[in-house]
Write an enzyme that holds these catalytic residues in place. Structure first.
Site, mmCIF file in Angstrom:
data_model
loop_
_atom_site.group_PDB
_atom_site.id
_atom_site.type_symbol
_atom_site.label_atom_id
_atom_site.label_comp_id
_atom_site.label_asym_id
_atom_site.label_seq_id
_atom_site.Cartn_x
_atom_site.Cartn_y
_atom_site.Cartn_z
ATOM 1 N N ARG A 73 -7.064 51.590 -10.752
ATOM 2 C CA ARG A 73 -5.701 51.012 -10.838
ATOM 3 C C ARG A 73 -4.893 51.712 -11.917
ATOM 4 N NH1 ARG A 73 -6.476 44.725 -11.460
ATOM 5 N NH2 ARG A 73 -4.210 44.787 -11.627
ATOM 6 N N GLN A 78 3.965 39.140 -15.189
ATOM 7 C CA GLN A 78 2.550 38.865 -14.893
ATOM 8 C C GLN A 78 1.808 40.184 -14.699
ATOM 9 O OE1 GLN A 78 2.113 35.345 -11.927
ATOM 10 N NE2 GLN A 78 4.086 36.274 -11.480
ATOM 11 N N ASN A 79 2.581 41.278 -14.641
ATOM 12 C CA ASN A 79 1.986 42.569 -14.325
ATOM 13 C C ASN A 79 1.312 43.179 -15.542
ATOM 14 O OD1 ASN A 79 3.084 42.125 -11.851
ATOM 15 N ND2 ASN A 79 4.848 43.457 -12.161
ATOM 16 N N ASP A 122 0.767 46.527 -15.563
ATOM 17 C CA ASP A 122 1.150 47.945 -15.667
ATOM 18 C C ASP A 122 2.225 48.109 -16.736
ATOM 19 O OD1 ASP A 122 2.913 47.310 -12.613
ATOM 20 O OD2 ASP A 122 3.860 47.622 -14.563
ATOM 21 N N HIS A 145 -0.315 38.305 -18.666
ATOM 22 C CA HIS A 145 -1.659 38.586 -18.158
ATOM 23 C C HIS A 145 -2.267 39.842 -18.759
ATOM 24 C CE1 HIS A 145 -0.499 36.082 -14.378
ATOM 25 N NE2 HIS A 145 -0.753 35.336 -15.423
ATOM 26 N N CYS A 193 -17.616 50.898 -27.823
ATOM 27 C CA CYS A 193 -16.748 50.812 -29.001
ATOM 28 C C CYS A 193 -17.292 51.734 -30.095
ATOM 29 C CB CYS A 193 -16.748 49.362 -29.474
ATOM 30 S SG CYS A 193 -16.022 49.084 -31.081
ATOM 31 N N THR A 231 6.979 37.751 -6.990
ATOM 32 C CA THR A 231 5.763 37.000 -7.254
ATOM 33 C C THR A 231 5.524 35.976 -6.155
ATOM 34 O OG1 THR A 231 4.549 35.604 -8.836
ATOM 35 C CG2 THR A 231 6.955 35.341 -8.785
ATOM 36 N N SER A 232 4.251 35.826 -5.788
ATOM 37 C CA SER A 232 3.900 34.842 -4.754
ATOM 38 C C SER A 232 3.881 33.439 -5.348
ATOM 39 C CB SER A 232 2.522 35.173 -4.171
ATOM 40 O OG SER A 232 1.561 35.196 -5.238
ATOM 41 N N PRO A 292 10.702 39.480 -0.279
ATOM 42 C CA PRO A 292 10.904 39.590 1.177
ATOM 43 C C PRO A 292 10.246 38.444 1.954
ATOM 44 C CG PRO A 292 9.394 41.300 0.377
ATOM 45 C CD PRO A 292 9.852 40.538 -0.805
HETATM 46 C C1 BV8 Z 1 -6.066 29.770 -17.016
HETATM 47 C C2 BV8 Z 1 -4.609 40.161 -14.769
HETATM 48 C C3 BV8 Z 1 -7.079 28.105 -18.334
HETATM 49 C C4 BV8 Z 1 -5.872 40.671 -14.167
HETATM 50 C C5 BV8 Z 1 -4.086 38.162 -13.488
HETATM 51 C C6 BV8 Z 1 -10.282 27.423 -11.162
HETATM 52 C C7 BV8 Z 1 -10.957 27.906 -12.263
HETATM 53 C C8 BV8 Z 1 -10.295 28.511 -13.327
HETATM 54 C C9 BV8 Z 1 -8.921 28.621 -13.281
HETATM 55 C C10 BV8 Z 1 -8.269 28.155 -12.154
HETATM 56 C C11 BV8 Z 1 -8.920 27.540 -11.110
HETATM 57 N N1 BV8 Z 1 -7.994 27.167 -10.181
HETATM 58 C C12 BV8 Z 1 -6.770 27.546 -10.602
HETATM 59 C C13 BV8 Z 1 -6.933 28.132 -11.796
HETATM 60 C C14 BV8 Z 1 -5.924 28.678 -12.604
HETATM 61 C C15 BV8 Z 1 -5.935 30.177 -12.341
HETATM 62 C C16 BV8 Z 1 -5.151 30.420 -11.087
HETATM 63 O O1 BV8 Z 1 -3.931 30.355 -11.136
HETATM 64 N N2 BV8 Z 1 -5.809 30.718 -9.959
HETATM 65 C C17 BV8 Z 1 -5.055 30.962 -8.733
HETATM 66 C C18 BV8 Z 1 -5.795 31.984 -7.880
HETATM 67 C C19 BV8 Z 1 -4.852 29.636 -8.020
HETATM 68 N N3 BV8 Z 1 -5.299 30.743 -13.498
HETATM 69 C C20 BV8 Z 1 -6.044 31.223 -14.492
HETATM 70 O O2 BV8 Z 1 -7.242 31.309 -14.469
HETATM 71 C C21 BV8 Z 1 -5.260 31.636 -15.728
HETATM 72 N N4 BV8 Z 1 -5.897 31.088 -16.892
HETATM 73 O O3 BV8 Z 1 -5.667 28.945 -16.235
HETATM 74 O O4 BV8 Z 1 -6.784 29.479 -18.128
HETATM 75 C C22 BV8 Z 1 -7.719 28.042 -19.640
HETATM 76 C C23 BV8 Z 1 -7.043 27.426 -20.693
HETATM 77 C C24 BV8 Z 1 -7.659 27.324 -21.904
HETATM 78 C C25 BV8 Z 1 -8.950 27.866 -22.093
HETATM 79 C C26 BV8 Z 1 -9.606 28.505 -21.043
HETATM 80 C C27 BV8 Z 1 -9.003 28.594 -19.793
HETATM 81 C C28 BV8 Z 1 -5.253 33.134 -15.870
HETATM 82 C C29 BV8 Z 1 -4.475 33.746 -14.729
HETATM 83 C C30 BV8 Z 1 -4.303 35.236 -14.987
HETATM 84 C C31 BV8 Z 1 -5.160 36.020 -14.035
HETATM 85 N N5 BV8 Z 1 -4.903 37.459 -14.219
HETATM 86 N N6 BV8 Z 1 -3.860 39.451 -13.728
HETATM 87 C C32 BV8 Z 1 -5.620 41.818 -13.240
HETATM 88 O O5 BV8 Z 1 -4.453 42.169 -12.986
HETATM 89 O O6 BV8 Z 1 -6.631 42.379 -12.767
HETATM 90 S S1 BV8 Z 1 -3.236 37.408 -12.250
HETATM 91 C C33 BV8 Z 1 -2.773 38.531 -11.071
HETATM 92 O O7 BV8 Z 1 -2.067 37.756 -10.103
HETATM 93 C C34 BV8 Z 1 -1.794 39.603 -11.465
HETATM 94 O O8 BV8 Z 1 -1.341 39.529 -12.785
HETATM 95 C C35 BV8 Z 1 -0.614 39.327 -10.530
HETATM 96 O O9 BV8 Z 1 0.585 39.741 -11.036
HETATM 97 C C36 BV8 Z 1 -0.722 37.861 -10.517
HETATM 98 C C37 BV8 Z 1 0.078 37.012 -9.639
HETATM 99 O O10 BV8 Z 1 0.225 37.593 -8.448
HETATM 100 P P1 BV8 Z 1 1.715 38.146 -8.128
HETATM 101 O O11 BV8 Z 1 2.219 38.900 -9.298
HETATM 102 O O12 BV8 Z 1 2.513 37.045 -7.616
HETATM 103 O O13 BV8 Z 1 1.346 39.175 -7.061
HETATM 104 P P2 BV8 Z 1 0.932 38.840 -5.591
HETATM 105 O O14 BV8 Z 1 0.219 40.032 -5.088
HETATM 106 O O15 BV8 Z 1 0.306 37.496 -5.529
HETATM 107 O O16 BV8 Z 1 2.337 38.688 -4.835
HETATM 108 C C38 BV8 Z 1 3.186 39.787 -4.755
HETATM 109 C C39 BV8 Z 1 4.497 39.223 -4.268
HETATM 110 O O17 BV8 Z 1 5.433 40.281 -4.208
HETATM 111 C C40 BV8 Z 1 4.394 38.641 -2.846
HETATM 112 O O18 BV8 Z 1 5.082 37.414 -2.818
HETATM 113 C C41 BV8 Z 1 5.137 39.688 -2.000
HETATM 114 O O19 BV8 Z 1 5.841 39.075 -0.929
HETATM 115 C C42 BV8 Z 1 6.126 40.227 -2.999
HETATM 116 N N7 BV8 Z 1 6.611 41.580 -2.728
HETATM 117 C C43 BV8 Z 1 5.972 42.597 -2.100
HETATM 118 N N8 BV8 Z 1 6.779 43.694 -2.087
HETATM 119 C C44 BV8 Z 1 7.936 43.332 -2.740
HETATM 120 C C45 BV8 Z 1 7.828 41.996 -3.149
HETATM 121 N N9 BV8 Z 1 8.806 41.352 -3.806
HETATM 122 C C46 BV8 Z 1 9.925 42.048 -4.083
HETATM 123 N N10 BV8 Z 1 10.110 43.343 -3.729
HETATM 124 C C47 BV8 Z 1 9.132 44.007 -3.060
HETATM 125 N N11 BV8 Z 1 9.318 45.294 -2.701
HETATM 126 ZN ZN ZN Z 2 -16.566 46.806 -31.255
#
Ligand code: BV8
Ligand code: ZN
Length: 254
Positions: A68, A99-100, A102, A117, A153, A194-195, A220
Site C-alpha cells: 500500500r 480517516q486516510n 496516506d 487512523h 527497531c 467515506t462509507s 457517488p
Molecule cells: C475503536 C487504519 C475502541 C488501518 C482504519 C468490534 C470490536 C472492536 C471494535 C469494533 C467492533 N465493532 C465495531 C467496532 C468499532 C470499529 C469499527 O468501526 N468497525 C467497523 C468495521 C464497524 N472501530 C474501531 O475498532 C476503532 N477503534 O473503536 O476503539 C477502543 C476504545 C478504547 C480502548 C480500546 C479500543 C478503530 C477504527 C480504525 C480502523 N483503522 N484504518 C488501515 O488503513 O489499514 S479504518 C479504514 O476504514 C481506513 O482508515 C478507511 O479510511 C476507513 C473507513 O473507510 P472509508 O474511508 O469510508 O473507506 P471505504 O473504502 O469504506 O469507503 C470509500 C467510500 O468512498 C465509499 O463510500 C465509496 O462510495 C466512496 N468513493 C469511491 N470513489 C470515490 C468515492 N467518493 C468520492 N469520490 C470518489 N471518486
Molecule cells: Zn524499540
C-alpha cells in the site's frame, strides 16, 4: 447546486471536512471497500488491519502495508485533495479531519490535518515506540504482493509496526478530541469519500448535524450517513469539489 446549500455556505464562517478513502480513489489508491488482490485476495481489509492479524502473521501484514505504501508513493494527489487545500487557503477556519493513512492531503498542500487512523509513513517500534525511518524509495513489490519480514527497531530490537490505528485500537486521544470540537463548532460539515461505516469517525457527521451545522456528503454511492446528512452531492469528489468551490467562490465575491 441547491440554492439553499449555497446560501448556507455563503454565510458559513467555520467549515469542517471529514475525508475517507474515496478522496484518494481518483489517485489510484484502492479504497477499503475495494477487493484485495494477489496474496491478500482471500482477506477482507478489516481482517488484516488488526493487532491479531499482525501477531499471527507479521510478514503477511507488513507486506500488505508496504504494498500500500508503494501504491501511495506512486500516486499523485488528485483534484479532490487539491480542491480541499485550495478551500482552506481561501477560508480561514477550515478543519480537515481524515480517516486516510496516506499523505496525499499533505502533498496537495493541506497542513495541520487530523489523522484519526494514523499514518502509513510513520511506522514505529511495537516495544519502545521509537519511530522507524522508512527509506524514501518505493519498495519493489511484485503485483501479487509478497510477505516481508517487518524491520527491527535500532534502539531495542523490537518489531516495527505500521503507524496506523488498527480495528480494536483506540484513536489518538488528541486528534479525536480536536475532531469532536471541530464537528461541534462548525457551520458546515462535509463528509467526503467515506462509507461512514467505521466508528467512532463516522459519528462526527451526526455530531455536527446535532450541533446545528449544515451537513453535506460527497459520494457517488449511498452510504451509512444517507439518513443523517442534509445534502448528498452524488458523484466523484474530484468532479464535484472543483464545481462546488467555483459556485462557492462566485457567491462569496458577489
Ligand atoms: C475503536 C487504519 C475502541 C488501518 C482504519 C468490534 C470490536 C472492536 C471494535 C469494533 C467492533 N465493532 C465495531 C467496532 C468499532 C470499529 C469499527 O468501526 N468497525 C467497523 C468495521 C464497524 N472501530 C474501531 O475498532 C476503532 N477503534 O473503536 O476503539 C477502543 C476504545 C478504547 C480502548 C480500546 C479500543 C478503530 C477504527 C480504525 C480502523 N483503522 N484504518 C488501515 O488503513 O489499514 S479504518 C479504514 O476504514 C481506513 O482508515 C478507511 O479510511 C476507513 C473507513 O473507510 P472509508 O474511508 O469510508 O473507506 P471505504 O473504502 O469504506 O469507503 C470509500 C467510500 O468512498 C465509499 O463510500 C465509496 O462510495 C466512496 N468513493 C469511491 N470513489 C470515490 C468515492 N467518493 C468520492 N469520490 C470518489 N471518486
Ligand atoms: Zn524499540
Amino acid at each position: 447546486m441547491e440554492p439553499s446549500l449555497l446560501e448556507a455556505l455563503r454565510v458559513a464562517a467555520r467549515v469542517t471536512i471529514l475525508t475517507g478513502a474515496g478522496v484518494s480513489a481518483e489517485s489510484g489508491v484502492p479504497t477499503f471497500r475495494d477487493r484485495q488482490i494477489g496474496l491478500w485476495e482471500r482477506f477482507d481489509a478489516a481482517e488484516l488491519a488488526t493487532p491479531q492479524a499482525y501477531a499471527r502473521d507479521p510478514a503477511l501484514v507488513w507486506g500488505w502495508y508496504e504494498w500500500r505504501r508503494a501504491a501511495v508513493l506512486r500516486a499523485q494527489p488528485n483534484l479532490a485533495h487539491r480542491s480541499i487545500a485550495a478551500l482552506a487557503s481561501k477560508m480561514p477556519a477550515v478543519t480537515l479531519i481524515t480517516q486516510n493513512v496516506d499523505d496525499l492531503h499533505e502533498r496537495a498542500g493541506s497542513s495541520g490535518l487530523l489523522h484519526l487512523h494514523g499514518r502509513l509513513m510513520r511506522p514505529y517500534c511495537q516495544q519502545c515506540g521509537q519511530p522507524y525511518a522508512l527509506c524514501g524509495d518505493v519498495p519493489e513489490i511484485p503485483e501479487g504482493g509478497q510477505r516481508i519480514d517487518p524491520p527491527r527497531c535500532a534502539t531495542c530490537g523490537g518489531r516495527v509496526r505500521p503507524g496506523v490505528v488498527w480495528f480494536g485500537e483506540p484513536l489518538p486521544a488528541e486528534e479525536w478530541r480536536s475532531a469532536v470540537l471541530a464537528a461541534q463548532r462548525c457551520d458546515a460539515f462535509f463528509a467526503i469519500g467515506t462509507s461512514a461505516v467505521v466508528q467512532p469517525a463516522a459519528s462526527l457527521i451526526g455530531l455536527a448535524r446535532r450541533a446545528g451545522a449544515v451537513t453535506v456528503q460527497i459520494n457517488p454511492d449511498a452510504t451509512a450517513a444517507d439518513g443523517v446528512v442534509d445534502y448528498h452531492l452524488q458523484g466523484k469528489a474530484g468532479v464535484i469539489l472543483p464545481a462546488l468551490l467555483h459556485a462557492w467562490h462566485e457567491i462569496l465575491i458577489s
